[in-house]
Scaffold this active site. Structure first.
Site, PDB file in Angstrom:
ATOM      1  N   GLU A 192      35.039  34.489  37.914  1.00 31.55           N
ATOM      2  CA  GLU A 192      35.136  33.694  39.148  1.00 31.55           C
ATOM      3  C   GLU A 192      34.105  34.204  40.141  1.00 31.55           C
ATOM      4  OE1 GLU A 192      38.968  33.428  41.096  1.00 31.55           O
ATOM      5  OE2 GLU A 192      39.994  33.155  39.176  1.00 31.55           O
TER       6      GLU A 192
ATOM      7  N   GLU B  94      44.013  38.194  37.683  1.00 40.13           N
ATOM      8  CA  GLU B  94      44.226  38.973  38.898  1.00 40.13           C
ATOM      9  C   GLU B  94      45.656  39.499  39.042  1.00 40.13           C
ATOM     10  OE1 GLU B  94      42.868  36.548  42.175  1.00 40.13           O
ATOM     11  OE2 GLU B  94      40.817  36.489  41.453  1.00 40.13           O
TER      12      GLU B  94
ATOM     13  N   ASN C 214      36.338  38.864  38.788  1.00 40.93           N
ATOM     14  CA  ASN C 214      36.373  37.837  39.830  1.00 40.93           C
ATOM     15  C   ASN C 214      35.824  38.481  41.094  1.00 40.93           C
ATOM     16  OD1 ASN C 214      37.705  36.426  37.863  1.00 40.93           O
ATOM     17  ND2 ASN C 214      39.658  36.285  38.935  1.00 40.93           N
TER      18      ASN C 214
ATOM     19  N   TYR D  78      34.148  38.005  44.978  1.00 41.79           N
ATOM     20  CA  TYR D  78      33.907  37.140  46.135  1.00 41.79           C
ATOM     21  C   TYR D  78      33.229  37.863  47.285  1.00 41.79           C
ATOM     22  CZ  TYR D  78      36.816  33.713  43.830  1.00 41.79           C
ATOM     23  OH  TYR D  78      37.290  32.803  42.926  1.00 41.79           O
TER      24      TYR D  78
ATOM     25  N   ARG E  82      36.600  27.503  32.024  1.00 39.07           N
ATOM     26  CA  ARG E  82      37.753  28.405  32.090  1.00 39.07           C
ATOM     27  C   ARG E  82      38.893  27.675  32.781  1.00 39.07           C
ATOM     28  NH1 ARG E  82      39.148  33.066  36.147  1.00 39.07           N
ATOM     29  NH2 ARG E  82      41.085  33.679  35.142  1.00 39.07           N
TER      30      ARG E  82
ATOM     31  N   HIS F 126      47.985  32.288  35.144  1.00 40.23           N
ATOM     32  CA  HIS F 126      47.325  32.241  36.454  1.00 40.23           C
ATOM     33  C   HIS F 126      48.417  31.936  37.488  1.00 40.23           C
ATOM     34  CE1 HIS F 126      43.185  31.615  38.430  1.00 40.23           C
ATOM     35  NE2 HIS F 126      44.053  31.561  39.423  1.00 40.23           N
TER      36      HIS F 126
HETATM   37  O1  IFM Z   1      41.679  30.188  44.198  1.00 41.92           O
HETATM   38  C1  IFM Z   1      41.693  31.535  43.875  1.00 41.92           C
HETATM   39  C2  IFM Z   1      41.967  31.725  42.399  1.00 41.92           C
HETATM   40  O2  IFM Z   1      43.147  31.115  42.000  1.00 41.92           O
HETATM   41  C3  IFM Z   1      42.060  33.199  42.060  1.00 41.92           C
HETATM   42  N1  IFM Z   1      40.932  33.924  42.573  1.00 41.92           N
HETATM   43  C4  IFM Z   1      40.499  33.685  43.923  1.00 41.92           C
HETATM   44  C5  IFM Z   1      40.382  32.205  44.180  1.00 41.92           C
HETATM   45  C6  IFM Z   1      39.928  31.960  45.645  1.00 41.92           C
HETATM   46  O3  IFM Z   1      40.849  32.511  46.526  1.00 41.92           O
END
Ligand code: IFM
Length: 439
Positions: free
Chosen positions: A347, A162, A287, A289, A73, A117
């Site tokens: 992500e 995002e 995405n 985290y 990606r 992006h």
């Molecule tokens: O690095 C970023 C990415 O560009 C978008 N999502 C979160 C990642 C980590 O912060």
């Protein structure tokens, strides 16, 4: 346990890895502009060099093949293709991406292309950027150039990465480009991003032959206590982060909390525009985290909610709690809310301090992070979620926006002095994991 056609990937974005942002006739982006303003980025870092991928793309594709990736990606820098954002195409910029895509296809790596992006051409920012009513049309015209050029070889398209981050850190908090703190403009920026997504999907339905979706950052919001105030705060923060974009896209209306949060700054959006936004999408990119631990806080403007640091919980160097169960929760909650839509984890990854010892980077913490999150993905699959692929963020240590190069998310270490690439232990581990098709 993972389906045989499951995609195993890694993700990057243009400004974060390419370097040479003005090469071969490219127009500057808002991130180029922003990073060159003093005090904006940690240590005064910029994306001028980044990972040098613009020069070393061929070597990098060879590394992806060595890693065993079945998908990659990446994003296209709008200003390389259309230096002014609209108007004449810069053939050299388009050719860079054609060569990259050809090389991926030759190696059997499926390209997943993100159109946006965060690197809006500066020329468009000077016309008003995402606040401008024409911004959805600018984006759709740019999308058309790319779709005509490479849809024959790109089966997976993402319009925006995002949009919440573009909206909030970019236009409300001012910590991302274009660095605005304009509360009154914020809802409209988000609305234009949604209209831009819908306009690009409409172009894709006319010209494209594959699949197109949107990538959103999602995080479950957990109340910090059982108090009603904390529970309401978590619910409001959930609307603000998780439902702001997906509700209008998939249900046709904004969450009712948003007009409450923005008060007089919330415009009366026309029903016809909401109908335009309520389009079909082939998939959602997630995405993921961490989660948000939320406490009610009246001083937090009208959101009335604040994310707090959990006590004694393991965190990455971004300060994000490591909470893999939240990935399963997020995927299940998506189905509860919006039905059975195909999903990709576009992500997932973690920043840690990696030390290089005798050329070896033993990033055990990252291996554990990835393992636990892949396990969480597997739990969602076992519950029937239509999950089709997983992309580690990130392939390389790269330019982490306002944090510069201080935060490292890569499977592959980049030596800041000479650009040398070294597989971390997590890269070796991921290669084996892919080869085995799972745990
Ligand atoms: O690095 C970023 C990415 O560009 C978008 N999502 C979160 C990642 C980590 O912060």
């Amino acid at each position: 346990m993972f389906p045989t056609n499951f995609l195993w990937g890694a993700a990057t974005s243009a400004y974060q890895i390419e370097g040479d942002p003005l090469a071969a006739g490219a127009g500057a982006s808002i991130w180029h502009q922003f990073a060159h303003q003093s005090g904006r980025i940690a240590n005064g870092d910029t994306g001028d060099v980044a990972c040098g991928h613009y020069r070393h793309w061929a070597k990098d594709v060879a590394l992806m093949a060595e890693l065993g990736l079945t998908a990659y990606r990446f994003s296209v820098a709008w200003g390389r293709v259309l230096p002014n954002g609209i108007g004449a195409v810069n053939q050299a910029g388009l050719d860079f991406y054609r060569r990259l895509i050809d090389a991926l296809c030759e190696r059997g790596i499926t390209p997943m292309l993100t159109l946006y992006h965060w690197d809006l051409p500066q020329a468009l920012q000077e016309r008003g950027g995402w606040q401008h009513a024409d911004s959805p049309t600018w984006f759709a015209n740019y999308a058309e150039v790319l779709i005509r050029a490479v849809d024959d070889r790109v089966p997976l398209w993402i319009t925006l990465n995002e949009p919440w981050v573009v909206t909030v850190p970019g236009h409300l908090e001012g910590v991302h480009a274009p660095g605005l703190q304009n509360r009154a403009a914020t809802p409209r920026v988000a609305h234009h991003l949604l209209l831009a997504h819908a306009a690009a999907v409409a172009v894709y339905r006319a010209l494209g032959r594959h699949q197109i979706g949107l990538a959103v950052n999602l995080e479950p919001q957990t109340p910090a206590s059982t108090s009603t105030a904390d529970q309401l705060a978590a619910h409001r923060r959930d609307a603000f982060i998780n439902r702001w974009f997906l509700n209008p896209l998939l249900l046709g209306s904004y969450p009712p909390e948003l007009p409450e949060i923005f008060g007089a700054d919330w415009p009366n959006f026309p029903a016809s525009e909401l109908a335009q936004i309520h389009t079909t999408t082939d998939f959602i990119g997630v995405n993921y985290y961490s989660r948000g631990l939320v406490r009610a806080d009246a001083t937090e403007q009208s959101l009335g909610a604040r994310r707090i640091q959990p006590l004694n919980a393991p965190c990455t160097t971004m300060g994000w709690e490591i909470y893999s169960a939240g990935l399963t929760e997020t995927l299940l909650e998506l189905r509860n809310r919006y039905g059975d839509i195909p999903l990709y984890i576009t992500e997932n990854g973690a920043a840690f301090i990696d030390s290089v010892q005798a050329g070896i980077i033993n990033d055990a913490a990252r291996v554990n992070y990835l393992k636990s999150h892949l396990h969480a993905a597997q739990l969602a699959l076992a519950q029937g979620i239509d999950l089709r692929g997983y992309f580690v963020w990130s392939l390389f240590d790269n330019f982490e926006w306002a944090e510069g190069y201080a935060q490292r998310f890569g499977l592959i270490h980049i030596d800041a002095q000479n650009g040398n690439r070294t597989f971390k232990r997590s890269a070796h581990w991921y290669r084996e994991f892919i080869q085995n098709g799972g745990f």
